[in-house]
Design a protein around this motif. Sequence first.
Motif, mmCIF file in Angstrom:
data_model
loop_
_atom_site.group_PDB
_atom_site.id
_atom_site.type_symbol
_atom_site.label_atom_id
_atom_site.label_comp_id
_atom_site.label_asym_id
_atom_site.label_seq_id
_atom_site.Cartn_x
_atom_site.Cartn_y
_atom_site.Cartn_z
ATOM 1 N N PHE A 1 20.619 34.463 34.192
ATOM 2 C CA PHE A 1 21.994 34.789 34.590
ATOM 3 C C PHE A 1 22.657 35.670 33.549
ATOM 4 N N LEU A 2 22.538 35.292 32.265
ATOM 5 C CA LEU A 2 23.209 36.055 31.207
ATOM 6 C C LEU A 2 22.639 37.461 31.118
ATOM 7 N N PHE A 3 21.302 37.593 31.298
ATOM 8 C CA PHE A 3 20.695 38.922 31.270
ATOM 9 C C PHE A 3 21.277 39.800 32.366
ATOM 10 N N VAL A 4 21.395 39.228 33.577
ATOM 11 C CA VAL A 4 21.910 40.030 34.693
ATOM 12 C C VAL A 4 23.363 40.414 34.445
ATOM 13 N N ILE A 5 24.157 39.473 33.884
ATOM 14 C CA ILE A 5 25.555 39.795 33.610
ATOM 15 C C ILE A 5 25.641 40.946 32.607
ATOM 16 N N MET A 6 24.772 40.893 31.582
ATOM 17 C CA MET A 6 24.802 41.980 30.588
ATOM 18 C C MET A 6 24.308 43.281 31.186
ATOM 19 N N LEU A 7 23.306 43.174 32.069
ATOM 20 C CA LEU A 7 22.719 44.369 32.679
ATOM 21 C C LEU A 7 23.740 45.072 33.561
ATOM 22 N N LEU A 8 24.554 44.299 34.274
ATOM 23 C CA LEU A 8 25.534 44.897 35.177
ATOM 24 C C LEU A 8 26.671 45.540 34.388
ATOM 25 N N ASN A 9 26.981 44.964 33.202
ATOM 26 C CA ASN A 9 27.992 45.555 32.337
ATOM 27 C C ASN A 9 29.305 45.778 33.080
ATOM 28 N N LEU A 10 29.861 44.698 33.624
ATOM 29 C CA LEU A 10 31.083 44.802 34.422
ATOM 30 C C LEU A 10 32.283 45.050 33.528
ATOM 31 N N ARG A 11 33.151 45.941 33.944
ATOM 32 C CA ARG A 11 34.428 46.100 33.245
ATOM 33 C C ARG A 11 35.366 44.997 33.728
ATOM 34 N N PRO A 12 36.336 44.602 32.879
ATOM 35 C CA PRO A 12 37.226 43.508 33.292
ATOM 36 C C PRO A 12 37.910 43.780 34.622
ATOM 37 N N GLU A 13 38.217 45.047 34.923
ATOM 38 C CA GLU A 13 38.916 45.311 36.185
ATOM 39 C C GLU A 13 37.965 45.283 37.378
ATOM 40 N N ASP A 14 36.641 45.250 37.099
ATOM 41 C CA ASP A 14 35.664 45.147 38.196
ATOM 42 C C ASP A 14 35.487 43.721 38.691
ATOM 43 N N LEU A 15 35.912 42.746 37.877
ATOM 44 C CA LEU A 15 35.637 41.356 38.233
ATOM 45 C C LEU A 15 36.403 40.982 39.488
ATOM 46 N N PRO A 16 35.710 40.446 40.482
ATOM 47 C CA PRO A 16 36.402 40.059 41.709
ATOM 48 C C PRO A 16 37.387 38.934 41.437
ATOM 49 N N ARG A 17 38.480 38.937 42.165
ATOM 50 C CA ARG A 17 39.473 37.886 41.961
ATOM 51 C C ARG A 17 39.106 36.642 42.766
ATOM 52 N N PHE A 18 39.850 35.594 42.535
ATOM 53 C CA PHE A 18 39.644 34.364 43.297
ATOM 54 C C PHE A 18 40.124 34.573 44.723
ATOM 55 N N ARG A 19 39.630 33.738 45.605
ATOM 56 C CA ARG A 19 40.085 33.806 46.987
ATOM 57 C C ARG A 19 41.129 32.711 47.169
ATOM 58 N N LEU A 20 42.356 33.016 46.804
ATOM 59 C CA LEU A 20 43.361 31.951 46.757
ATOM 60 C C LEU A 20 44.471 32.132 47.772
ATOM 61 N N ASP A 21 44.355 33.133 48.662
ATOM 62 C CA ASP A 21 45.481 33.406 49.566
ATOM 63 C C ASP A 21 45.698 32.282 50.587
ATOM 64 N N ARG A 22 45.119 32.458 51.770
ATOM 65 C CA ARG A 22 45.297 31.426 52.791
ATOM 66 C C ARG A 22 44.185 30.406 52.717
ATOM 67 N N THR A 23 42.976 30.886 52.411
ATOM 68 C CA THR A 23 41.809 30.022 52.528
ATOM 69 C C THR A 23 41.706 29.016 51.391
ATOM 70 N N GLY A 24 42.362 29.280 50.249
ATOM 71 C CA GLY A 24 42.216 28.419 49.075
ATOM 72 C C GLY A 24 42.473 26.950 49.352
ATOM 73 N N PRO A 25 43.695 26.596 49.793
ATOM 74 C CA PRO A 25 43.970 25.170 50.064
ATOM 75 C C PRO A 25 43.026 24.582 51.097
ATOM 76 N N LEU A 26 42.675 25.397 52.087
ATOM 77 C CA LEU A 26 41.761 24.929 53.136
ATOM 78 C C LEU A 26 40.414 24.548 52.531
ATOM 79 N N VAL A 27 39.926 25.406 51.622
ATOM 80 C CA VAL A 27 38.627 25.155 50.989
ATOM 81 C C VAL A 27 38.665 23.874 50.170
ATOM 82 N N VAL A 28 39.751 23.697 49.403
ATOM 83 C CA VAL A 28 39.871 22.489 48.577
ATOM 84 C C VAL A 28 39.886 21.253 49.466
#
Lengths: 167, 100
Positions: A68-95
Amino acid sequence: MQVVLFGICALLAIVGAVGVITARNPVYSALFLVLNFFSLAGLYLSLEAQFLAVTQVIVYAGAIVVLFLFVIMLLNLRPEDLPRFRLDRTGPLVVLLSLGLLLGVGMGIWSLLGASFPQDPQAQAVGTVESLGRALFGRYLVGFEVVAVLLLVAMIGSVMLAKRRFQ
Amino acid sequence: MVPAGGYLLVSALLFSLGVMGVLLRRSAIVMFMCVEMMLNAVNLSLVAFSRLLGDPTGQVLVFFVMCVAAAEVSVGLALVIALFRNRESIDVDQIRLLRG
């Protein structure tokens, strides 16, 4: 002794799991995952499954998290590339859904809640290398061989997938 | 002595946390980690039952689950890399080629 080991490891496992879900940076998620895997190894030890505890540390905490760590380093994601949480409508439903799942499983194991583990030496020796080896190379030999083929196929498949350029 | 229910409850809790993670996160890598967590939760209950019944079959099954998890992770992460090469993103909400 077993109670203390169980308490500490169960707490750490749950903390690690919550950390994996909530950490924004995937590297932190991977490190929390290591915590989770190590405390599960501790839980296996408290269940007298020594062989599996060692395998857990080597395979999961060693190989899989490093992958996992190798792949994370290989992808070299910028902080703004990181996907956000899915917290809009579906969040409470999922919990709610997960809590419902927990409730359902809890009701399923309700009758087993008070069952205590057998204490005779024969039952305690189930997790030793000898007992597991006898089962693995006796009754389950075919499965063992099939797993070897599965690992070979996975290896070839991942090399193919990572090498090829899709159009 | 901790009763068997303690281990089973921890296992159920870890499994539902894994489900929550798979559904809440959009990063493909973290979703894979949560799948691993769910596999581990099931492993824990298998070991607990194996100890409860005094039968090594459950632990042999855990061994097989570990092998399958290793295979799954290697193929899955190769897919993530191939995906990132083409899309420059690991956000699963942006992968919707098959959604009509």
